[in-house]
Every structure is written in C-alpha cells, then in structure tokens.
Design a protein around this motif. Structure first.
Motif, PDB file in Angstrom:
ATOM      1  N   GLY A   1      93.399   4.741  43.919  1.00  0.00           N
ATOM      2  CA  GLY A   1      91.897   3.932  43.768  1.00  0.00           C
ATOM      3  C   GLY A   1      91.500   5.541  43.554  1.00  0.00           C
ATOM      4  N   GLN A   2      92.292   7.540  44.209  1.00  0.00           N
ATOM      5  CA  GLN A   2      91.494   8.198  44.318  1.00  0.00           C
ATOM      6  C   GLN A   2      92.080   9.411  43.461  1.00  0.00           C
ATOM      7  OE1 GLN A   2      93.254   9.267  48.136  1.00  0.00           O
ATOM      8  NE2 GLN A   2      90.650   8.206  49.457  1.00  0.00           N
ATOM      9  N   PRO A   3      91.209   9.850  42.428  1.00  0.00           N
ATOM     10  CA  PRO A   3      91.773  10.171  41.167  1.00  0.00           C
ATOM     11  C   PRO A   3      91.604  11.192  41.306  1.00  0.00           C
ATOM     12  CG  PRO A   3      89.076   8.693  40.719  1.00  0.00           C
ATOM     13  CD  PRO A   3      89.588   8.130  41.545  1.00  0.00           C
ATOM     14  N   ILE A   4      90.362  12.298  41.902  1.00  0.00           N
ATOM     15  CA  ILE A   4      90.284  13.475  42.377  1.00  0.00           C
ATOM     16  C   ILE A   4      90.686  13.810  43.275  1.00  0.00           C
ATOM     17  CG2 ILE A   4      88.832  15.210  42.135  1.00  0.00           C
ATOM     18  CD1 ILE A   4      88.873  13.402  39.442  1.00  0.00           C
ATOM     19  N   GLY A   5      91.590  14.797  43.245  1.00  0.00           N
ATOM     20  CA  GLY A   5      91.383  15.592  44.722  1.00  0.00           C
ATOM     21  C   GLY A   5      90.942  16.888  44.645  1.00  0.00           C
ATOM     22  N   ILE A   6      90.399  17.011  46.125  1.00  0.00           N
ATOM     23  CA  ILE A   6      89.816  18.492  46.223  1.00  0.00           C
ATOM     24  C   ILE A   6      90.250  19.233  47.596  1.00  0.00           C
ATOM     25  CG2 ILE A   6      87.831  19.277  46.637  1.00  0.00           C
ATOM     26  CD1 ILE A   6      86.482  16.018  45.880  1.00  0.00           C
ATOM     27  N   LEU A   7      90.898  20.355  47.098  1.00  0.00           N
ATOM     28  CA  LEU A   7      91.174  21.133  47.903  1.00  0.00           C
ATOM     29  C   LEU A   7      90.010  21.951  48.698  1.00  0.00           C
ATOM     30  CD1 LEU A   7      94.253  22.855  46.197  1.00  0.00           C
ATOM     31  CD2 LEU A   7      94.694  20.848  47.876  1.00  0.00           C
ATOM     32  N   MET A   8      89.742  22.025  49.918  1.00  0.00           N
ATOM     33  CA  MET A   8      88.861  22.321  50.886  1.00  0.00           C
ATOM     34  C   MET A   8      89.399  23.290  51.450  1.00  0.00           C
ATOM     35  SD  MET A   8      86.674  20.177  49.911  1.00  0.00           S
ATOM     36  CE  MET A   8      84.872  21.173  50.893  1.00  0.00           C
ATOM     37  N   LEU A   9      88.385  24.435  52.109  1.00  0.00           N
ATOM     38  CA  LEU A   9      88.180  25.549  52.838  1.00  0.00           C
ATOM     39  C   LEU A   9      88.496  25.218  53.843  1.00  0.00           C
ATOM     40  CD1 LEU A   9      86.366  28.120  51.023  1.00  0.00           C
ATOM     41  CD2 LEU A   9      88.442  28.163  50.356  1.00  0.00           C
ATOM     42  N   ASP A  10      89.152  25.884  54.853  1.00  0.00           N
ATOM     43  CA  ASP A  10      88.782  25.976  56.620  1.00  0.00           C
ATOM     44  C   ASP A  10      87.614  26.102  57.194  1.00  0.00           C
ATOM     45  OD1 ASP A  10      89.746  25.295  58.998  1.00  0.00           O
ATOM     46  OD2 ASP A  10      91.597  25.896  59.035  1.00  0.00           O
ATOM     47  N   ALA A  11      86.330  25.214  56.742  1.00  0.00           N
ATOM     48  CA  ALA A  11      85.539  25.714  56.912  1.00  0.00           C
ATOM     49  C   ALA A  11      84.719  24.902  57.812  1.00  0.00           C
ATOM     50  CB  ALA A  11      84.704  26.723  55.785  1.00  0.00           C
ATOM     51  N   VAL A  12      83.394  25.391  58.296  1.00  0.00           N
ATOM     52  CA  VAL A  12      82.647  25.030  59.313  1.00  0.00           C
ATOM     53  C   VAL A  12      81.119  24.151  59.111  1.00  0.00           C
ATOM     54  CG1 VAL A  12      83.912  24.846  61.396  1.00  0.00           C
ATOM     55  CG2 VAL A  12      81.654  26.659  60.831  1.00  0.00           C
ATOM     56  N   VAL A  13      80.707  24.734  57.177  1.00  0.00           N
ATOM     57  CA  VAL A  13      79.935  24.509  57.027  1.00  0.00           C
ATOM     58  C   VAL A  13      78.933  23.040  56.942  1.00  0.00           C
ATOM     59  CG1 VAL A  13      80.182  26.644  55.757  1.00  0.00           C
ATOM     60  CG2 VAL A  13      80.364  25.403  54.704  1.00  0.00           C
ATOM     61  N   PRO A  14      77.594  22.774  57.110  1.00  0.00           N
ATOM     62  CA  PRO A  14      76.854  22.002  56.403  1.00  0.00           C
ATOM     63  C   PRO A  14      77.555  21.363  55.351  1.00  0.00           C
ATOM     64  CG  PRO A  14      75.267  23.487  58.017  1.00  0.00           C
ATOM     65  CD  PRO A  14      76.416  24.029  58.030  1.00  0.00           C
ATOM     66  N   ARG A  15      78.110  20.151  54.718  1.00  0.00           N
ATOM     67  CA  ARG A  15      77.377  19.789  53.426  1.00  0.00           C
ATOM     68  C   ARG A  15      76.562  18.594  53.341  1.00  0.00           C
ATOM     69  NH1 ARG A  15      82.087  22.773  50.746  1.00  0.00           N
ATOM     70  NH2 ARG A  15      83.218  23.307  52.006  1.00  0.00           N
ATOM     71  N   MET A  16      75.913  17.997  52.734  1.00  0.00           N
ATOM     72  CA  MET A  16      74.945  16.831  52.295  1.00  0.00           C
ATOM     73  C   MET A  16      75.638  16.684  51.098  1.00  0.00           C
ATOM     74  SD  MET A  16      71.454  18.879  53.027  1.00  0.00           S
ATOM     75  CE  MET A  16      70.306  17.131  52.763  1.00  0.00           C
ATOM     76  N   PRO A  17      75.648  15.279  50.942  1.00  0.00           N
ATOM     77  CA  PRO A  17      74.815  14.396  49.563  1.00  0.00           C
ATOM     78  C   PRO A  17      75.256  15.610  48.643  1.00  0.00           C
ATOM     79  CG  PRO A  17      74.935  12.680  51.270  1.00  0.00           C
ATOM     80  CD  PRO A  17      74.511  14.432  51.873  1.00  0.00           C
ATOM     81  N   GLY A  18      75.940  15.994  47.755  1.00  0.00           N
ATOM     82  CA  GLY A  18      75.366  16.849  46.637  1.00  0.00           C
ATOM     83  C   GLY A  18      76.250  18.029  46.374  1.00  0.00           C
ATOM     84  N   ASP A  19      77.299  18.854  47.575  1.00  0.00           N
ATOM     85  CA  ASP A  19      77.751  19.162  47.922  1.00  0.00           C
ATOM     86  C   ASP A  19      79.200  19.196  47.189  1.00  0.00           C
ATOM     87  OD1 ASP A  19      78.224  22.146  49.600  1.00  0.00           O
ATOM     88  OD2 ASP A  19      79.922  21.041  49.519  1.00  0.00           O
ATOM     89  N   ILE A  20      80.425  19.483  47.474  1.00  0.00           N
ATOM     90  CA  ILE A  20      81.470  19.010  46.584  1.00  0.00           C
ATOM     91  C   ILE A  20      82.025  18.734  47.993  1.00  0.00           C
ATOM     92  CG2 ILE A  20      82.548  21.207  47.432  1.00  0.00           C
ATOM     93  CD1 ILE A  20      83.545  19.108  44.717  1.00  0.00           C
TER      94      ILE A  20
END
Length: 246
Positions: free
Chosen positions: A15-34
């Motif tokens: 039940g997780q159809p989309i996989g997202i490869l994330m950078l190794d980062a510390v940036v803030p990620r609000m709703p609306g961000d990938i």
C-alpha cells in the motif's frame, strides 16, 4: 478484483505505491514539499540515500553517487513500490541509468516534463525553468531529461538568499515568508525579462512548496515534482484504490 479468492503474499507490507529517493539533507520540509508525507493524499515510501547531500548533486557531477541511487531504487522496488521519484531535479543526469536498473517507472526529475509541456504551449512561447543554481544546470542535465530543440530560459536561486541558503546549500533553518517572497520575485523577474514564457517547469523540488502563491499571483502554469508525482500515482495505483474512477 480478486480471482478465485486467492491472495498471494511475498512482501513485508503493502500500500505504498510511490517510492521517493531522498537526499541526505537536513533542510526543513513543510507540507507541500516532496519530503513531507502530508503533501500527498496517498501513502509514499521514503528512502534516504546516505552520503548524498544536495550540495554534491548540485555542485558536482560525481559519478560515484550513481550506484547508491541505483541501490536505493532497487531496494524500493523490492519493497513493493510501483514507481520511483527523487527529491532533486539535478538527478535527471541519472535518469537513464536509474530507469534501466529497475522494472518499474522512474521519474528522477521534474525536468522530464519539459517535452510534454512544450507541446502544450504556443510554438512561439518558451518554458521558464526555476533551478537551484543557473550556473550548474548544464546542457548535459537537459539532454539527460530528454530535451532537444526546446526553447527554455533558466532562472536560478543564487540571488534569492532566503531560498538558496536553505535548500541548495543544505541549511536547517527556513524563513518561510522571506523564502516565499523571494521565489515570487524570481518568477516575476523571469516573466518581466522573458514575456514569451508560457509555462514554468521547476528543476528544484522545493519550489513546489510555493506553487499556490505563484499561481495566485501570476496565473502561469507551474509544473513541479509534486504535480508530476500525483500524475504518476494516478497511472500506477490499482483501480480499486482509486475507487474505480479511471
């Protein structure tokens, strides 16, 4: 639909159809961000590619980074996702290799939308590209995204410190309102300098956070990695999950 009532397993979860490869980062990620799961109204599965910060992707073309992303894509495929994306548009450089490494769709960058968008607008219009840094987005990146003979103009965030000092350079503190205003200024400058721009495609994944504001102020079509992810989800999610509305 079930056939003969037989349900086959083989994976630890579903039940997780989309996989997202994330950078190794510390940036803030609000709703609306990938990188924020609340951005989507469907489940996604994240995998951080260790040792791959955005600075190494944006400011160098280090070929040693390719294999960790291939490994991450193959792990996501084994875990059951139906399509894979990433959190950095510069990874268009690896589009072919990533797509060839798995048996499910890979859309490494929002830039791969450029050929489609070019067909949507007038032939005398251009596409504006918002990117992390205009000096490091090269012809090689554009060619890897499948761009050929498409008129584009590029606007980088290097003169927008509220954005540049967080997302491209891996800062951990975001002044949201200053960043929003900076991105709006970027877009307005782009349109003033190039009134022939008929649509915007974002290289930088974090520009998606400000799409509602850009559209409200300018009304210009705005394509980013989040809009692309929603489109691909509709293409790969089971019909029963979509409520039979396909």
């Amino acid at each position: 639909m079930l056939k003969e009532g037989i349900i086959r397993g083989g994976k630890g979860f579903y039940g997780q159809p989309i996989g997202i490869l994330m950078l190794d980062a510390v940036v803030p990620r609000m709703p609306g961000d990938i990188g924020n799961g609340f951005t989507f109204n469907f489940p996604v599965r994240y995998k951080v590619v260790k040792g791959a910060p955005g600075t190494k992707i944006i400011f160098s073309k280090d070929p040693s980074l390719l294999q960790p992303f291939i490994d991450g894509a193959q792990e996501l495929e084994k875990e059951g996702v139906r399509a894979i994306t990433t959190s950095c548009g510069y990874l268009a450089l690896f589009q072919k290799q990533l797509a060839d490494s798995v048996h499910i769709p890979v859309f490494s960058s929002s830039l791969i939308q450029l050929p489609m968008v070019a067909r949507m607008i007038r032939s005398d219009q251009k596409i504006g590209i918002l990117c992390a840094n205009s000096t490091t987005l090269s012809e090689e990146h554009l060619e890897a995204a499948g761009i050929s003979n498409i008129p584009v103009v590029i606007k980088g965030s290097e003169n927008t410190p509220a954005f540049y000092n967080v997302f491209p350079t891996n800062g951990d503190k975001l002044d949201y309102y200053a960043c929003r205003d900076g991105v709006l200024k970027m877009v307005q400058e782009l349109l003033e300098e190039h009134p022939e721009v008929g649509a915007i495609v974002c290289e930088g994944s974090n520009f998606a956070l400000f799409r509602p504001h850009v559209q409200e102020i300018t009304g210009i079509p705005f394509f980013d990695i989040v809009t692309l992810t929603h489109m691909v989800y509709r293409a790969v999610a089971p019909v029963e999950v979509l409520g039979g509305c396909l």
